[in-house]
Design an enzyme around this catalytic site. Structure first.
Site, PDB file in Angstrom:
ATOM      1  N   GLY A   1     -48.492  26.986  57.544  1.00  0.00           N
ATOM      2  CA  GLY A   1     -49.179  27.953  56.696  1.00  0.00           C
ATOM      3  C   GLY A   1     -48.715  29.377  56.951  1.00  0.00           C
ATOM      4  CG  PHE A   2     -49.351  32.425  54.003  1.00  0.00           C
ATOM      5  CD1 PHE A   2     -48.070  32.021  53.654  1.00  0.00           C
ATOM      6  CD2 PHE A   2     -50.257  32.674  52.987  1.00  0.00           C
ATOM      7  CE1 PHE A   2     -47.701  31.860  52.326  1.00  0.00           C
ATOM      8  CE2 PHE A   2     -49.907  32.524  51.651  1.00  0.00           C
ATOM      9  CZ  PHE A   2     -48.625  32.112  51.325  1.00  0.00           C
ATOM     10  CB  THR A   3     -52.067  32.288  60.188  1.00  0.00           C
ATOM     11  OG1 THR A   3     -52.465  30.928  60.055  1.00  0.00           O
ATOM     12  CG2 THR A   3     -52.949  33.166  59.319  1.00  0.00           C
TER      13      THR A   3
ATOM     14  CB  CYS B   1     -58.128  38.901  57.896  1.00  0.00           C
ATOM     15  SG  CYS B   1     -58.893  38.014  56.517  1.00  0.00           S
TER      16      CYS B   1
ATOM     17  CG  ASN C   1     -53.657  39.667  54.754  1.00  0.00           C
ATOM     18  OD1 ASN C   1     -52.820  40.441  54.281  1.00  0.00           O
ATOM     19  ND2 ASN C   1     -53.683  38.385  54.420  1.00  0.00           N
TER      20      ASN C   1
END
Length: 352
Positions: free
Chosen positions: A11-13, A151, A319
């Site tokens: 994922g993004f994180t 975030c 974020n």
């Protein structure tokens, strides 16, 4: 050299954790997990990492995680709680990017996250350290279980923390308006996160009872030494990265501007990442998301409104970095004794 495993790395994180940790001089990333992309090169999912790693995704298992000294959990809310007890018992240090260990009250998970029953591990909730280094530095040193803040909670707390600490929040609940980019919805968002729906958008979502309120109130109450309640409404806006928060604090007596500077400088004057932005000159006189992107920087600022006895506060963060993976690495550095900015020395990208 710490061996690190990232559970939920597609994922993004997870991708941001890889980007930051691959440049960390004290870390060897030994595993990155993904059920969906098991066996694929990491750079096939995160093309920005091409040429920087030959790591392949592996199946997420406890055995894979136990090959590491430190595990970062980048899993959906409600999933980390299945992993943490076993990892913690094994002696592995855990940095959890989900909400599963952020709240100290076990019953809060029923109210804010709709769990069917209170948190099943209240003892671990008490052992978990809230991973905001500027506010929990001493607790983080040597910590084995760290709950990385949310975030929008991060931006909201950091902009209001000096007022909470110095008794300047007043009796009226502060009002916080938050704006967040599309990456906040994750790599697998809903239909309203598709380009056709998201472009040009400015829309509120969960305008009341957003789950980050629980964190914001928990941390501000701790600083203020009394119960603090917050009115919080987030908005989805047409950017990819970034969070901007505006806080409105109504007081019986407005502090002097010199005192406001003292409050913020006393908390953040020595910070490696928090910049107080309130200039009379220049092209960016208050915090601006545009000038923090790609970095772990937090820009905070304030203005005074004597007509209404109102303090207006601001915060801008990326974020995915300071709102998630960067803060996780910062907390990891403090916990493990590395320089706080190791792997996090990226200057914000501009223009963008």
């Amino acid at each position: 050299m710490k061996k690190v495993c990232i559970i939920g790395a597609s994922g993004f994180t997870g991708g941001e954790l890889l980007r930051l940790l691959l440049s960390h001089s004290g870390v060897e990333v030994v595993c990155a997990t993904s059920r969906k992309f098991k066996g694929e090169f990491v750079y096939r999912v995160h093309p920005n990492l091409r040429g920087f790693t030959q790591l392949k995704f592996v199946e997420p298992t406890i055995d894979a995680a136990l090959k590491a000294d430190v595990v970062f959990l980048a899993l959906p809310h409600g999933e980390s709680v299945k992993w943490v007890p076993k990892l913690y018992e094994s002696g592995v240090a855990v940095f959890d990017l989900s909400a599963d260990f952020r709240l100290k009250d076990p019953n809060a998970y029923v109210e804010w996250y709709k769990w069917p029953q209170p948190h099943p591990y209240p003892d671990l909730l008490q052992k978990a350290v809230y991973g905001q280094p500027e506010l929990h530095r001493d607790e983080l040193v040597g910590a084995k279980l760290v709950a990385v803040p949310g975030c929008m909670a991060t931006a909201s707390i950091l902009m209001l923390a000096p007022l909470a600490k110095y008794g300047q929040l007043g009796e009226v609940p502060p009002v916080v308006d938050a704006k967040i980019g599309s990456s906040g919805a994750g790599a697998e968002g809903s239909i309203v996160d598709l380009h056709s729906y998201r472009t040009y958008v400015v829309r509120p979502y969960e305008p009341v009872h957003h789950r980050h309120i629980a964190e914001i109130e928990q941390e501000l109450s701790r600083l203020a030494g009394r119960r603090v309640r917050v009115a919080f409404t987030p908005h989805a806006v047409d950017i990819v990265r970034g969070i901007f928060t505006t806080g409105h604090v109504y007081l019986d007596k407005l502090p002097a501007e010199a005192d406001m500077w003292k409050y913020y400088r006393s908390m953040y004057g020595d910070s490696k990442f928090i910049r107080i932005v309130k200039d009379r000159l220049g092209i960016s006189r208050y915090p601006n998301v545009k000038y923090v992107l790609g970095s772990n920087v937090v820009d905070v600022g304030f203005e005074l409104d004597p007509r209404l006895n109102r303090v207006v506060t601001f915060a801008a963060i990326d974020n995915l970095v300071r709102g998630a993976s960067g803060q996780a690495v910062q907390a990891f550095n403090v916990a493990m004794g590395f320089p706080e900015d190791e792997g996090l020395r990226q200057i914000p990208v501009a223009p963008i």
